[in-house]
Design a protein around this motif. Structure first.
Motif, short mmCIF file in Angstrom:
data_model
loop_
_atom_site.label_atom_id
_atom_site.label_comp_id
_atom_site.label_asym_id
_atom_site.label_seq_id
_atom_site.Cartn_x
_atom_site.Cartn_y
_atom_site.Cartn_z
N PRO A 120 1.15 -1.05 0.01
CA PRO A 120 -0.04 0.13 0.05
C PRO A 120 1.01 1.62 -0.14
O PRO A 120 0.14 2.06 -0.66
CB PRO A 120 -0.91 -0.18 1.41
CG PRO A 120 -1.04 -2.00 1.85
CD PRO A 120 0.41 -1.86 0.85
N SER A 144 1.39 -10.07 -2.60
CA SER A 144 1.11 -8.25 -2.49
C SER A 144 -0.53 -8.20 -2.56
O SER A 144 -1.12 -7.33 -3.20
CB SER A 144 1.48 -7.58 -3.51
OG SER A 144 3.02 -7.51 -4.40
N VAL A 145 -1.29 -8.76 -1.72
CA VAL A 145 -2.30 -8.65 -1.30
C VAL A 145 -3.27 -7.47 -0.78
O VAL A 145 -4.00 -6.99 -1.55
CB VAL A 145 -3.62 -10.07 -0.60
CG1 VAL A 145 -4.71 -9.37 -0.22
CG2 VAL A 145 -2.75 -11.72 -1.01
N GLU A 146 -1.92 -6.76 -0.13
CA GLU A 146 -3.38 -5.52 0.61
C GLU A 146 -2.46 -4.82 -0.94
O GLU A 146 -3.53 -3.59 -1.05
CB GLU A 146 -2.46 -5.60 1.46
CG GLU A 146 -2.68 -6.10 2.51
CD GLU A 146 -1.92 -7.12 2.90
OE1 GLU A 146 -1.03 -7.38 2.13
OE2 GLU A 146 -2.72 -8.33 3.90
N VAL A 148 -3.03 -4.61 -4.23
CA VAL A 148 -3.08 -4.98 -4.69
C VAL A 148 -4.86 -3.85 -5.11
O VAL A 148 -5.37 -3.17 -5.57
CB VAL A 148 -3.35 -6.45 -5.39
CG1 VAL A 148 -4.22 -6.04 -6.73
CG2 VAL A 148 -1.68 -6.46 -6.30
N GLU A 149 -5.35 -4.54 -3.57
CA GLU A 149 -6.38 -3.61 -2.62
C GLU A 149 -6.22 -2.68 -2.81
O GLU A 149 -7.07 -1.40 -3.62
CB GLU A 149 -6.61 -4.58 -1.60
CG GLU A 149 -7.92 -4.11 -0.88
CD GLU A 149 -9.26 -4.59 -1.72
OE1 GLU A 149 -10.43 -3.66 -1.32
OE2 GLU A 149 -9.29 -5.58 -2.83
N ALA A 150 -4.83 -1.90 -2.29
CA ALA A 150 -5.31 -0.07 -2.41
C ALA A 150 -5.27 -0.16 -4.00
O ALA A 150 -5.67 1.16 -3.92
CB ALA A 150 -4.00 0.24 -1.84
N ARG A 152 -6.60 -1.12 -6.80
CA ARG A 152 -7.63 -0.86 -6.99
C ARG A 152 -8.55 -0.19 -6.50
O ARG A 152 -9.25 0.31 -7.08
CB ARG A 152 -8.57 -2.48 -6.58
CG ARG A 152 -7.51 -4.24 -7.50
CD ARG A 152 -7.47 -3.96 -9.63
NE ARG A 152 -8.89 -3.56 -9.74
CZ ARG A 152 -9.68 -4.45 -9.95
NH1 ARG A 152 -8.48 -6.04 -9.77
NH2 ARG A 152 -10.70 -4.38 -10.82
N GLN A 153 -8.70 0.46 -5.09
CA GLN A 153 -9.84 1.40 -4.70
C GLN A 153 -8.67 3.01 -4.94
O GLN A 153 -9.95 3.86 -5.54
CB GLN A 153 -9.12 0.75 -3.17
CG GLN A 153 -10.39 -0.08 -2.96
CD GLN A 153 -9.67 0.15 -0.68
OE1 GLN A 153 -9.22 0.79 -0.29
NE2 GLN A 153 -10.49 -1.12 -0.39
N PRO A 171 -3.80 -12.39 -5.16
CA PRO A 171 -4.03 -10.47 -4.65
C PRO A 171 -5.57 -10.93 -6.30
O PRO A 171 -4.77 -11.97 -6.94
CB PRO A 171 -2.96 -9.84 -5.93
CG PRO A 171 -1.85 -11.13 -4.74
CD PRO A 171 -2.15 -12.22 -5.18
N ALA A 172 -6.54 -10.07 -6.32
CA ALA A 172 -7.39 -10.03 -7.01
C ALA A 172 -6.86 -8.22 -7.88
O ALA A 172 -7.70 -7.60 -7.95
CB ALA A 172 -8.15 -9.02 -5.93
N ASN A 174 -6.00 -8.08 -12.21
CA ASN A 174 -7.10 -7.61 -13.00
C ASN A 174 -6.65 -9.15 -13.64
O ASN A 174 -7.47 -9.84 -14.09
CB ASN A 174 -6.84 -6.51 -13.98
CG ASN A 174 -7.14 -5.51 -13.98
OD1 ASN A 174 -7.16 -4.85 -12.80
ND2 ASN A 174 -8.31 -5.34 -13.96
#
Length: 576
Positions: A120, A144-146, A148-150, A152-153, A171-172, A174
């Motif tokens: 993040p 890098s789960v957190e 990637v989330e940061a 995407r947000q 990680p979520a 694309n």
């Protein structure tokens, strides 16, 4: 110092093969022992590379990249801070620009500030850096789960390209391209990060061609083989297994470099290392060029190394390379001091445990975070045990770097610790032989106990045999055979350089440099005199003139003032 005491010398098994008789019999024996069954296994032409379309998620990845190029998105490459990460970044930037992307920049986390990967914090830096529409990770991102989330947000698209082993949660992003994803059908899981991004660029070029992009945009379709010098350097420097795919990459990259058809940065680094372009080997990339590039990420900022690889000006490249060379000298001094402290830690631990433990967790308050991986590797070679070296990070956090021995998958061992004791580790990740981790200082003692507990279940007595595998004896030691073996590679991890053993008379020895042992030898029949050298090895008490010695050695060519002579690079020395 090189450790020879306790090494076990064994002969490699020769496998069945259908190699042609035209191959030199010694080289044929070497190939057979490495599982080469037929001439096709030695075919290093580019059309032998597996299709990039075999990689999971590759179609989604290239569709995303195509959209980014056509819509002129701001593309940001987030790289790792080692040689694989630097070369991966250079491949991505150069290839995307060649294919028409006009807004491509890069960002490298500072290991001392941001830590590893797409965090993040790095996303926050990226937003002020270039306000990217798309982030592409190279040689990182799979954990890098957190981060990637940061991203995407913040409405940033994310493409992960990595080769590290995935954790339980992905990680979520694309799209994720990684040959080590579960059930990925790509036939080589051994690609380095630079190999993964090169494959993505191959697929992207094919996709853009199919979509008519090059004719519509007026762009010239690029020849991506011009990037194989970078792919070869990153592949060798990251010490991945040289399966056939990686050998193809390295063979073509070496060929480009030997003919000086490489980027200005690699030319400058080779000049600093004082290597011969014409005689360059994979070993030179791994031990002379790679460390100079790595020095930037270890001591300062890998942006310097990437800038060296991206410039097309030989003058600018030489300036960068000179700075990298100076950093590498500084790194050597730091490493030497840390190694002495580590050896003192070993003595204390051995005294406390009444002998060698199954593995070592070493920590010193003054250790440099960028060099602990090298120290762990050196000590691992000394004691032939898994070693984790820790250095202070921020606040009460420690950063660790782990190195393993055959028979212990170090990343899986850390995973077992994390499963059994969920509160001990902050983060971890890596490969079978090397991994990184972080934990709180207060947890170090408990982690050491947990780690040793896992080792008890994974390692048996036979695990600690430091075996040197020989390709047998030689009957001649001439320049022709040495050259045949040199060009018979590329040799490297998992496809080791030929090693032979034999008995010789010791006619003389002396110390050269600070700690290298130079040997004067004669064959047992007295017909040939040979020189040998054992690097970082001082003469043991038993070494006396006139005795018969047993050696394991590599057949090398020593070039001095344009005079070429056979030299034995000694890896094992014992009394007969």
């Amino acid at each position: 110092m090189q450790q020879m005491v306790g090494k076990v010398l064994r002969q490699r098994l020769i496998n069945d093969s259908e190699l042609p008789e035209t191959i030199h019999p010694v080289l044929r024996r070497v190939y057979s022992a490495r599982g080469v069954k037929c001439r096709d296994d030695l075919d290093y032409t580019l059309d032998r590379l597996p299709s990039p379309w075999l990689l999971s998620n590759i179609k989604t990845a290239v569709a995303l990249l195509s959209k980014a190029i056509e819509r002129n998105w701001q593309i940001l490459i987030v790289a790792d801070f080692d040689a694989d990460g630097a070369t991966s970044c250079a491949v991505a930037v150069r290839a995307l620009r060649l294919m028409g992307a006009s807004n491509v920049s890069y960002l490298v986390p500072n290991r001392f500030i941001h830590g590893y990967g797409l965090t993040p914090a790095i996303v926050s830096v990226a937003l002020t850096h270039s306000q990217p529409d798309l982030i592409i990770t190279v040689d990182n991102g799979i954990s890098s789960v957190e981060g990637v989330e940061a991203a995407r947000q913040a409405n940033i698209q994310v493409l992960i390209t990595d080769h590290h082993l995935p954790g339980a949660i992905l990680p979520a992003a694309n799209a994720i391209v990684n040959p080590n994803l579960p059930d990925d059908p790509f036939p080589s899981a051994n690609l380095a990060g630079v190999g993964v991004i090169f494959y993505v660029m191959l697929a992207l070029r094919a996709y853009l061609r199919e979509q008519g992009w090059f004719s519509r945009s007026g762009s010239r379709e690029p020849t991506l083989s011009g990037l194989l010098d970078l792919v070869a350097l990153g592949t060798v420097a990251d010490v991945v297994l040289l399966d056939q795919v990686n050998r193809i990459f390295v063979a073509h990259g070496l060929d480009r470099i030997r003919h000086r058809r490489c980027c200005a940065g690699i030319q400058a680094l080779i000049a600093c290392a004082q290597c011969s372009f014409e005689n360059l080997t994979a070993n030179d990339l791994g031990f002379s060029v790679g460390p100079r590039l790595n020095a930037a990420g270890r001591l300062e900022d890998m942006s310097l190394g990437i800038a060296c690889l991206l410039t097309d000006s030989i003058e600018t490249a030489q300036q960068h390379a000179n700075r990298l060379d100076a950093l590498n000298c500084e790194r050597r001094q730091i490493e030497s001091a840390m190694q002495e402290q580590a050896l003192a830690c070993l003595e204390d631990l051995n005294f406390q445990t009444g002998g060698k433990p199954l593995g070592y967790c070493l920590f010193h308050e003054s250790w440099h975070q960028g060099v602990i991986g090298l120290v762990a590797s050196r000590i691992k070679d000394q004691v032939y045990r898994p070693v984790i070296a820790f250095a202070p990070h921020e606040g009460e956090e420690l950063k660790g770097s782990a190195r393993s021995i055959p028979g212990l998958h170090i990343r899986d061992a850390l995973d077992r610790v994390a499963t059994q004791y969920p509160d001990l580790l902050n983060k971890f990740g890596g490969h079978a032989m090397a991994a990184g981790l972080s934990l709180q200082r207060a947890h170090l003692k408990a982690f050491r106990a947990a780690f040793l507990g896992v080792l008890k279940t994974q390692l048996g007595k036979e695990s600690f045999e430091d075996i040197i595998f020989s390709d047998g004896t030689l009957e001649c030691w001439d320049l022709e055979l040495a050259e045949i073996l040199r060009v018979g590679g590329p040799w490297g991890q998992g496809f080791p350089e030929p090693l032979f053993d034999g008995l010789f008379w010791l006619e003389g020895f002396r110390i050269v440099g600070e700690n290298h042992l130079k040997l004067a030898l004669t064959t047992l029949d007295g017909q040939q005199q040979l020189n040998g050298i054992a690097f970082r090895y001082l003469p043991p008490d038993w070494l006396k003139l006139g005795i018969k010695v047993k050696l394991a050695y590599r057949l090398d060519i020593n070039i001095y003032r344009n005079l070429r002579k056979v030299q034995l690079l000694v890896e094992y020395l014992a009394p007969s």
